[in-house]
Design a protein around this motif. Structure first.
Motif, short mmCIF file in Angstrom:
data_model
loop_
_atom_site.label_atom_id
_atom_site.label_comp_id
_atom_site.label_asym_id
_atom_site.label_seq_id
_atom_site.Cartn_x
_atom_site.Cartn_y
_atom_site.Cartn_z
N GLN A 53 0.85 -1.20 0.00
CA GLN A 53 0.00 0.00 0.00
C GLN A 53 0.88 1.24 0.00
O GLN A 53 0.62 2.20 -0.71
N GLU A 54 1.95 1.19 0.79
CA GLU A 54 2.86 2.34 0.88
C GLU A 54 3.52 2.63 -0.47
O GLU A 54 3.58 3.78 -0.91
N SER A 55 4.04 1.58 -1.14
CA SER A 55 4.70 1.83 -2.42
C SER A 55 3.70 2.33 -3.46
O SER A 55 4.04 3.21 -4.26
N LEU A 56 2.47 1.85 -3.43
CA LEU A 56 1.45 2.35 -4.36
C LEU A 56 1.14 3.82 -4.07
O LEU A 56 0.97 4.61 -4.99
N GLU A 57 1.09 4.18 -2.80
CA GLU A 57 0.80 5.57 -2.43
C GLU A 57 1.93 6.51 -2.81
O GLU A 57 1.71 7.68 -3.05
N ASN A 58 3.16 5.97 -2.88
CA ASN A 58 4.33 6.81 -3.19
C ASN A 58 4.67 6.87 -4.67
O ASN A 58 5.62 7.56 -5.06
N ILE A 59 3.92 6.18 -5.50
CA ILE A 59 4.20 6.20 -6.93
C ILE A 59 3.74 7.53 -7.51
O ILE A 59 2.59 7.92 -7.36
N LYS A 60 4.68 8.21 -8.14
CA LYS A 60 4.39 9.48 -8.80
C LYS A 60 4.67 9.32 -10.28
O LYS A 60 5.79 9.07 -10.67
N LEU A 61 3.64 9.42 -11.08
CA LEU A 61 3.80 9.25 -12.52
C LEU A 61 3.45 10.51 -13.26
O LEU A 61 2.64 11.26 -12.90
#
Length: 138
Positions: free
Chosen positions: A130-138
């Protein structure tokens, strides 16, 4: 970041490990960020899928994934070979599909090599959280 208000129409997972694909798919479903999740256990089948979708102009824009999560270490065609083939796809496909390297590789050379591809927007370690998904900036 995956905007909590934004849902992607589709994302694609490319990983030869079916368990990793399942875990990552469940994380994406739990985060509710995509309507459709395409899963491929090989880079060759994923490239063929993208090539075939390109041929159908009427639906290509609705079917092409906005985000591709790509593993590096796979048999037959690895992630970097996929990227080489991806660069040969049409401009619309290359513009629409943002690539996230999702790998267990801790080799700094892999990270540096991935930066040479303009379509790779991020390099993260698997599995997704969940954390890595929340930190993805595209």
């Amino acid at each position: 970041m995956f905007d909590k208000q934004k849902r992607y129409h589709s994302v694609m997972l490319i990983d030869d490990n079916e368990i990793d694909n399942l875990i990552n798919q469940k994380m994406i479903e739990a985060a509710n960020i995509a309507t459709y999740i395409y899963t491929h256990t090989g880079a060759k089948s994923a490239i063929e899928f993208l090539k075939n979708i390109e041929k159908i102009d009427d639906i290509a824009d609705q079917v092409l994934p906005e985000v591709i999560f790509l593993d590096i270490d796979m048999p037959l065609m690895d992630g970097f070979q996929f990227l080489d083939e991806f660069e040969k796809l049409g401009e619309n496909t290359r513009k629409k599909c943002k690539i996230v390297m999702l790998t267990s590789s801790i080799n700094p050379q892999d990270m540096n090599k991935s930066k040479k591809y303009s379509y790779v927007k991020l390099y993260i370690n698997k599995p997704l959280s969940q954390e890595s998904l929340e930190n993805i900036k595209l």
